[in-house]
Motif scaffolding. Structure first.
Motif, PDB file in Angstrom:
ATOM      1  N   ASP A 200     -26.977  53.023  26.637  1.00 18.77           N
ATOM      2  CA  ASP A 200     -26.392  51.819  26.036  1.00 18.77           C
ATOM      3  C   ASP A 200     -27.381  51.146  25.085  1.00 18.77           C
ATOM      4  O   ASP A 200     -27.010  50.656  24.018  1.00 18.77           O
ATOM      5  CB  ASP A 200     -25.997  50.811  27.125  1.00 18.77           C
ATOM      6  CG  ASP A 200     -24.968  51.380  28.099  1.00 18.77           C
ATOM      7  OD1 ASP A 200     -24.614  52.563  27.976  1.00 18.77           O
ATOM      8  OD2 ASP A 200     -24.544  50.639  28.996  1.00 18.77           O
ATOM      9  N   ASN A 204     -26.785  50.596  21.209  1.00 22.60           N
ATOM     10  CA  ASN A 204     -26.855  49.258  20.601  1.00 22.60           C
ATOM     11  C   ASN A 204     -27.722  49.290  19.342  1.00 22.60           C
ATOM     12  O   ASN A 204     -27.386  48.682  18.325  1.00 22.60           O
ATOM     13  CB  ASN A 204     -27.423  48.256  21.617  1.00 22.60           C
ATOM     14  CG  ASN A 204     -27.391  46.837  21.095  1.00 22.60           C
ATOM     15  OD1 ASN A 204     -26.474  46.458  20.378  1.00 22.60           O
ATOM     16  ND2 ASN A 204     -28.402  46.062  21.430  1.00 22.60           N
ATOM     17  N   SER A 206     -28.173  51.874  17.541  1.00 29.04           N
ATOM     18  CA  SER A 206     -27.534  52.786  16.568  1.00 29.04           C
ATOM     19  C   SER A 206     -26.194  52.229  16.095  1.00 29.04           C
ATOM     20  O   SER A 206     -25.348  52.969  15.572  1.00 29.04           O
ATOM     21  CB  SER A 206     -27.301  54.168  17.209  1.00 29.04           C
ATOM     22  OG  SER A 206     -28.487  54.691  17.725  1.00 29.04           O
ATOM     23  N   ARG A 207     -26.014  50.950  16.303  1.00 31.95           N
ATOM     24  CA  ARG A 207     -24.743  50.269  16.003  1.00 31.95           C
ATOM     25  C   ARG A 207     -24.213  50.595  14.600  1.00 31.95           C
ATOM     26  O   ARG A 207     -23.031  50.831  14.400  1.00 31.95           O
ATOM     27  CB  ARG A 207     -24.997  48.767  16.143  1.00 31.95           C
ATOM     28  CG  ARG A 207     -23.852  47.835  15.940  1.00 31.95           C
ATOM     29  CD  ARG A 207     -24.324  46.428  16.341  1.00 31.95           C
ATOM     30  NE  ARG A 207     -24.519  46.333  17.770  1.00 31.95           N
ATOM     31  CZ  ARG A 207     -23.627  45.825  18.616  1.00 31.95           C
ATOM     32  NH1 ARG A 207     -22.496  45.343  18.153  1.00 31.95           N
ATOM     33  NH2 ARG A 207     -23.865  45.787  19.902  1.00 31.95           N
ATOM     34  N   ARG A 211     -20.551  51.966  13.070  1.00 30.68           N
ATOM     35  CA  ARG A 211     -19.865  51.331  11.924  1.00 30.68           C
ATOM     36  C   ARG A 211     -19.429  52.427  10.948  1.00 30.68           C
ATOM     37  O   ARG A 211     -18.264  52.493  10.540  1.00 30.68           O
ATOM     38  CB  ARG A 211     -20.855  50.367  11.235  1.00 30.68           C
ATOM     39  CG  ARG A 211     -20.375  49.739   9.944  1.00 30.68           C
ATOM     40  CD  ARG A 211     -21.558  49.230   9.106  1.00 30.68           C
ATOM     41  NE  ARG A 211     -22.377  50.333   8.620  1.00 30.68           N
ATOM     42  CZ  ARG A 211     -23.592  50.202   8.086  1.00 30.68           C
ATOM     43  NH1 ARG A 211     -24.155  49.012   8.003  1.00 30.68           N
ATOM     44  NH2 ARG A 211     -24.270  51.241   7.663  1.00 30.68           N
TER      45      ARG A 211
END
Ligand code: CAO
Length: 420
Positions: A200, A204, A206-207, A211
């Protein structure tokens, strides 16, 4: 006074992810008591050893400002001491393999029963689900969290990054969870369980790649070099080489001396707002008004040509000259700094981001200090503890053992060899 002064932390962490979290808590002023297996300690003490007989840099650089206590938590007296520690501490942090605390006889329910105010913070590789029982190390997390599949060049294999986003990144996440839980405890009076899965934490970080995964539905990702190269996009966010991850195209470009020096490179961003200045600096003033070059969107299919031309210019300058020339024009560039250059950067020592630390077994070594600066809670980096250095001190001062009772605990074998 330090920000977390008065907060006691039972530090049951090992290797990298957990220790980075508790090191931050220690730097913010918490009393961090590292509990280690008698005679063995954190495995990293003896990993990647450079000075025979001394604690490794791997250990010393992750365990500053802590106290060390030896304790066998599977021995009956050891369990008694552990229970006393849980009673006394505000926070327990652990990153054992899944189920290890339960097997020790200390599941969350029991811990909460012993001390309802305690915050128990855990790092595991995966959250609840099909992989929850897996042991996980840094690179596994980078792969599972979407970083590896989106790092590297299009025509090469997935790559892991040097930055320890799985371990140290998750330690940072957990630290935020802990101080948030401490803040909530001010109102509720109750502790709670804080968990961070390494998958997680990496996801996060690698948000922006998730996208891009969704943007693929709307068509090609035009800021990726492969768009200009005419390479079709597949179903998943591709590897983007050194393309910028944001809306402003950027690349790593060669600088003078690149043939000999593996780090003679600069990062160069052609931010739209300073495009005209970029054109002047690199000697291409005609691009300021030329069709196909003047507007940001028109340039996206020509990134190879544009950056190739800029590189012809950067190759005539050192990476620091590029910085000196571009900065006054607000053109965002950054030299690729080697670890050697960073280790010699006096500016970083002046801010405490780099520190020299003395150690009784290994002498002076370099470390990264606290990267978070609090104006009312300055950090003084202290060396990591030797194994069991503070066992007696903690038994007496924190847990209140004395006289025959202290002798009973020491002779039980639960706390390692007696230290003088
Ligand atoms: N006294 C007695 N026993 C102790 C002890 C102590 N003070 N400290 C640890 N132990 C025991 C544990 O209880 C465990 O015993 P069991 O196997 O019987 O439950 C045993 O030591 C080994 O602990 P572990 O399984 O956590 O350690 P490992 O070296 O086998 O695995 C790691 C290491 C990192 C893969 C695993 O801890 C893990 O997956 N942690 C969660 C994810 C994580 O933090 N990974 C990042 C590590 S940094 O790259």
């Amino acid at each position: 006074m330090k920000a977390l002064q008065g907060i006691k932390v039972l530090d049951f962490t090992h290797v990298q992810s957990g220790p980075t979290c508790t090191q931050l808590l220690a730097w913010f002023g918490a009393d961090v008591i590292k509990v280690e297996r008698p005679g063995v300690g954190d495995a990293t003490r003896k990993q990647l050893v450079d000075v025979p007989g001394a604690d490794s840099l791997y250990f010393t650089m992750l365990n500053h400002n802590k106290r060390s206590m030896e304790l066998n938590s599977k021995n009956e007296t050891g369990k008694e001491v552990l229970t006393r520690l849980i009673e006394e501490c505000d926070v327990l942090v652990e990153n054992f393999a899944p189920g290890a605390l339960d097997r020790m006889g200390f599941p969350w329910e029991r811990i909460q029963e012993i001390n309802p105010r305690i915050i128990m913070a855990s790092i595991k590789g995966f959250g609840p689900g099909k992989y929850e029982d897996c042991k996980v190390y840094e690179n596994v997390a980078q792969c599972a969290g979407g970083s590896a599949s989106t790092t590297g060049f299009l025509d090469g294999p997935p790559l892991v990054t040097g930055a320890q986003i799985g371990d140290s990144g998750t330690g940072l996440h957990l630290c935020l969870g802990i101080v948030t839980a401490l803040f909530q405890r001010e109102t509720t009076g109750r502790g709670q369980k804080v968990t961070c899965a390494m998958q997680d934490g990496v996801l996060n970080l690698s948000r922006v790649k998730l996208r891009d995964q969704q943007r693929l539905d709307a068509g090609p990702l035009k800021e990726y070099s492969q768009f200009g190269e005419g390479v079709p996009f597949g179903e998943a966010t591709p590897r983007a080489g050194n393309d910028s991850g944001g809306g402003q195209p950027g690349r790593i470009l060669k600088c003078k001396g690149w043939e000999q020096d593996p780090n003679a490179y600069t990062y160069f961003i052609i931010q739209a707002a300073v495009w005209e200045k970029v054109c002047d600096v690199i000697g291409k003033p005609e691009w300021k008004t030329q069709d196909g070059y003047a507007k940001p969107n028109e340039r996206l299919d020509k990134l190879n040509e544009i950056f190739g031309t800029i590189e012809q210019w950067t190759m005539t300058k050192s990476k620091f000259e590029v910085m000196d020339i571009c900065n006054p024009h607000d053109i965002p560039v950054g030299p690729i700094l080697s670890m050697k250059e960073i280790a010699e950067d006096e500016g970083l020592f002046a801010t405490g981001t780099m520190v020299k630390v003395d150690h009784p077994e290994r002498g002076e070594y370099l470390s990264v200090g606290c990267p978070i600066k609090l104006s009312d809670s300055p950090v003084e980096v202290e060396r990591s503890p030797l194994l069991g250095e503070h066992t007696n001190e903690i038994l007496q001062e924190v847990l209140g053992y004395s006289g025959d009772d202290l002798g009973r605990v020491i002779s039980s074998g639960a706390v390692g060899e007696a230290k003088t």
